[in-house]
Scaffold this motif. Structure first.
Motif, PDB file in Angstrom:
ATOM      1  N   THR A  98       6.650 -18.148 -20.763  1.00 17.90           N
ATOM      2  CA  THR A  98       7.924 -18.450 -20.112  1.00 17.90           C
ATOM      3  C   THR A  98       7.629 -18.910 -18.695  1.00 17.90           C
ATOM      4  OG1 THR A  98       8.208 -16.223 -19.226  1.00 17.90           O
ATOM      5  CG2 THR A  98       9.116 -16.637 -21.438  1.00 17.90           C
ATOM      6  N   MET A  99       8.657 -19.349 -18.003  1.00 19.97           N
ATOM      7  CA  MET A  99       8.477 -19.760 -16.605  1.00 19.97           C
ATOM      8  C   MET A  99       7.857 -18.626 -15.796  1.00 19.97           C
ATOM      9  SD  MET A  99       9.331 -22.812 -16.192  1.00 19.97           S
ATOM     10  CE  MET A  99      10.269 -23.570 -14.922  1.00 19.97           C
ATOM     11  N   GLU A 100       8.198 -17.414 -16.153  1.00 25.47           N
ATOM     12  CA  GLU A 100       7.706 -16.243 -15.428  1.00 25.47           C
ATOM     13  C   GLU A 100       6.249 -15.915 -15.748  1.00 25.47           C
ATOM     14  OE1 GLU A 100       9.018 -11.581 -14.824  1.00 25.47           O
ATOM     15  OE2 GLU A 100      10.362 -12.964 -15.832  1.00 25.47           O
ATOM     16  N   THR A 101       5.804 -16.185 -16.985  1.00 26.51           N
ATOM     17  CA  THR A 101       4.476 -15.733 -17.420  1.00 26.51           C
ATOM     18  C   THR A 101       3.424 -16.825 -17.535  1.00 26.51           C
ATOM     19  OG1 THR A 101       5.030 -15.986 -19.781  1.00 26.51           O
ATOM     20  CG2 THR A 101       5.516 -13.851 -18.746  1.00 26.51           C
ATOM     21  N   ILE A 102       3.828 -18.096 -17.565  1.00 25.51           N
ATOM     22  CA  ILE A 102       2.892 -19.167 -17.918  1.00 25.51           C
ATOM     23  C   ILE A 102       1.735 -19.313 -16.927  1.00 25.51           C
ATOM     24  CG2 ILE A 102       4.103 -21.122 -16.831  1.00 25.51           C
ATOM     25  CD1 ILE A 102       2.440 -21.052 -20.342  1.00 25.51           C
ATOM     26  N   GLY A 103       1.985 -19.077 -15.654  1.00 24.52           N
ATOM     27  CA  GLY A 103       0.905 -19.184 -14.669  1.00 24.52           C
ATOM     28  C   GLY A 103      -0.214 -18.197 -14.941  1.00 24.52           C
ATOM     29  N   ASP A 104       0.160 -16.952 -15.195  1.00 26.10           N
ATOM     30  CA  ASP A 104      -0.839 -15.922 -15.500  1.00 26.10           C
ATOM     31  C   ASP A 104      -1.545 -16.208 -16.817  1.00 26.10           C
ATOM     32  OD1 ASP A 104      -0.286 -14.508 -13.160  1.00 26.10           O
ATOM     33  OD2 ASP A 104       1.196 -13.216 -14.145  1.00 26.10           O
ATOM     34  N   LEU A 105      -0.787 -16.690 -17.824  1.00 24.65           N
ATOM     35  CA  LEU A 105      -1.397 -17.009 -19.116  1.00 24.65           C
ATOM     36  C   LEU A 105      -2.381 -18.162 -18.995  1.00 24.65           C
ATOM     37  CD1 LEU A 105       1.755 -16.645 -21.368  1.00 24.65           C
ATOM     38  CD2 LEU A 105      -0.287 -15.194 -21.424  1.00 24.65           C
ATOM     39  N   ALA A 106      -2.018 -19.188 -18.230  1.00 25.05           N
ATOM     40  CA  ALA A 106      -2.916 -20.332 -18.038  1.00 25.05           C
ATOM     41  C   ALA A 106      -4.212 -19.882 -17.373  1.00 25.05           C
ATOM     42  CB  ALA A 106      -2.233 -21.403 -17.196  1.00 25.05           C
ATOM     43  N   GLU A 107      -4.099 -18.971 -16.440  1.00 20.34           N
ATOM     44  CA  GLU A 107      -5.302 -18.439 -15.780  1.00 20.34           C
ATOM     45  C   GLU A 107      -6.112 -17.575 -16.747  1.00 20.34           C
ATOM     46  OE1 GLU A 107      -6.270 -15.520 -12.059  1.00 20.34           O
ATOM     47  OE2 GLU A 107      -4.610 -16.947 -11.839  1.00 20.34           O
ATOM     48  N   GLU A 108      -5.428 -16.706 -17.490  1.00 19.13           N
ATOM     49  CA  GLU A 108      -6.097 -15.820 -18.448  1.00 19.13           C
ATOM     50  C   GLU A 108      -6.880 -16.601 -19.495  1.00 19.13           C
ATOM     51  OE1 GLU A 108      -4.901 -12.622 -21.961  1.00 19.13           O
ATOM     52  OE2 GLU A 108      -3.431 -13.110 -20.405  1.00 19.13           O
ATOM     53  N   TYR A 109      -6.286 -17.681 -20.008  1.00 20.33           N
ATOM     54  CA  TYR A 109      -6.925 -18.479 -21.052  1.00 20.33           C
ATOM     55  C   TYR A 109      -7.700 -19.670 -20.496  1.00 20.33           C
ATOM     56  CZ  TYR A 109      -4.454 -15.567 -24.308  1.00 20.33           C
ATOM     57  OH  TYR A 109      -3.997 -14.482 -25.025  1.00 20.33           O
ATOM     58  N   GLN A 110      -7.842 -19.721 -19.175  1.00 15.60           N
ATOM     59  CA  GLN A 110      -8.641 -20.736 -18.486  1.00 15.60           C
ATOM     60  C   GLN A 110      -8.278 -22.149 -18.937  1.00 15.60           C
ATOM     61  OE1 GLN A 110     -12.737 -19.568 -18.937  1.00 15.60           O
ATOM     62  NE2 GLN A 110     -12.391 -17.596 -17.988  1.00 15.60           N
ATOM     63  N   VAL A 111      -6.997 -22.474 -18.875  1.00 17.14           N
ATOM     64  CA  VAL A 111      -6.513 -23.805 -19.254  1.00 17.14           C
ATOM     65  C   VAL A 111      -7.045 -24.823 -18.247  1.00 17.14           C
ATOM     66  CG1 VAL A 111      -4.479 -25.246 -19.578  1.00 17.14           C
ATOM     67  CG2 VAL A 111      -4.467 -22.863 -20.350  1.00 17.14           C
ATOM     68  N   LYS A 112      -7.596 -25.892 -18.747  1.00 18.22           N
ATOM     69  CA  LYS A 112      -8.196 -26.953 -17.917  1.00 18.22           C
ATOM     70  C   LYS A 112      -7.530 -28.299 -18.209  1.00 18.22           C
ATOM     71  CE  LYS A 112     -11.682 -24.224 -16.674  1.00 18.22           C
ATOM     72  NZ  LYS A 112     -11.381 -23.290 -15.657  1.00 18.22           N
ATOM     73  N   ALA A 113      -7.743 -29.244 -17.339  1.00 19.95           N
ATOM     74  CA  ALA A 113      -7.279 -30.619 -17.543  1.00 19.95           C
ATOM     75  C   ALA A 113      -8.183 -31.285 -18.583  1.00 19.95           C
ATOM     76  CB  ALA A 113      -7.341 -31.387 -16.233  1.00 19.95           C
ATOM     77  N   PRO A 114      -7.679 -32.218 -19.327  1.00 18.32           N
ATOM     78  CA  PRO A 114      -6.313 -32.724 -19.330  1.00 18.32           C
ATOM     79  C   PRO A 114      -5.401 -31.814 -20.150  1.00 18.32           C
ATOM     80  CG  PRO A 114      -7.593 -33.958 -20.931  1.00 18.32           C
ATOM     81  CD  PRO A 114      -8.540 -32.987 -20.245  1.00 18.32           C
ATOM     82  N   SER A 115      -4.225 -31.561 -19.615  1.00 20.72           N
ATOM     83  CA  SER A 115      -3.235 -30.730 -20.281  1.00 20.72           C
ATOM     84  C   SER A 115      -1.843 -31.324 -20.082  1.00 20.72           C
ATOM     85  CB  SER A 115      -3.246 -29.312 -19.696  1.00 20.72           C
ATOM     86  OG  SER A 115      -4.464 -28.669 -19.977  1.00 20.72           O
ATOM     87  N   THR A 116      -0.992 -31.068 -21.067  1.00 21.25           N
ATOM     88  CA  THR A 116       0.401 -31.498 -20.996  1.00 21.25           C
ATOM     89  C   THR A 116       1.272 -30.257 -20.964  1.00 21.25           C
ATOM     90  OG1 THR A 116      -0.088 -33.483 -22.272  1.00 21.25           O
ATOM     91  CG2 THR A 116       2.219 -32.795 -22.182  1.00 21.25           C
ATOM     92  N   ILE A 117       2.240 -30.230 -20.050  1.00 16.96           N
ATOM     93  CA  ILE A 117       3.152 -29.097 -19.934  1.00 16.96           C
ATOM     94  C   ILE A 117       4.496 -29.489 -20.534  1.00 16.96           C
ATOM     95  CG2 ILE A 117       4.340 -27.546 -18.336  1.00 16.96           C
ATOM     96  CD1 ILE A 117       1.980 -28.022 -16.390  1.00 16.96           C
TER      97      ILE A 117
END
Length: 80
Positions: free
Chosen positions: A27-46
């Motif tokens: 969610t808007m509230e959790t996505i930042g922490d999840l992206a960090e936890e799962y080490q999301v890298k570029a290229p990515s689409t939101i």
């Protein structure tokens, strides 16, 4: 993001269309922490909003609160 409720669904698709594609949903509230936890890298689409339900294989009933968060898809081979 301004003017979006904190429970708005958000999905991040890393390496879309590639064998290494990964999808993280929150969610808007959790996505930042999840992206960090799962080490999301570029290229990515939101993707923001109810359309995120399309990213879920089983899909959730549109009247049901989205319950799935975290890494929901990890493709290891191309589906050709």
């Amino acid at each position: 993001m301004a003017n979006y409720p904190s429970n708005t669904p958000v999905g991040i698709i890393q390496d879309a269309g590639c064998p290494t594609q990964r999808t993280v949903v929150g969610t808007m509230e959790t996505i930042g922490d999840l992206a960090e936890e799962y080490q999301v890298k570029a290229p990515s689409t939101i993707v923001v909003g109810e359309v995120v339900r399309v990213l879920l294989e089983d899909g959730a009933d549109e009247n049901q609160e989205m319950q799935i968060t975290g890494l929901v898809q990890n493709m290891t081979s191309a589906a050709f």
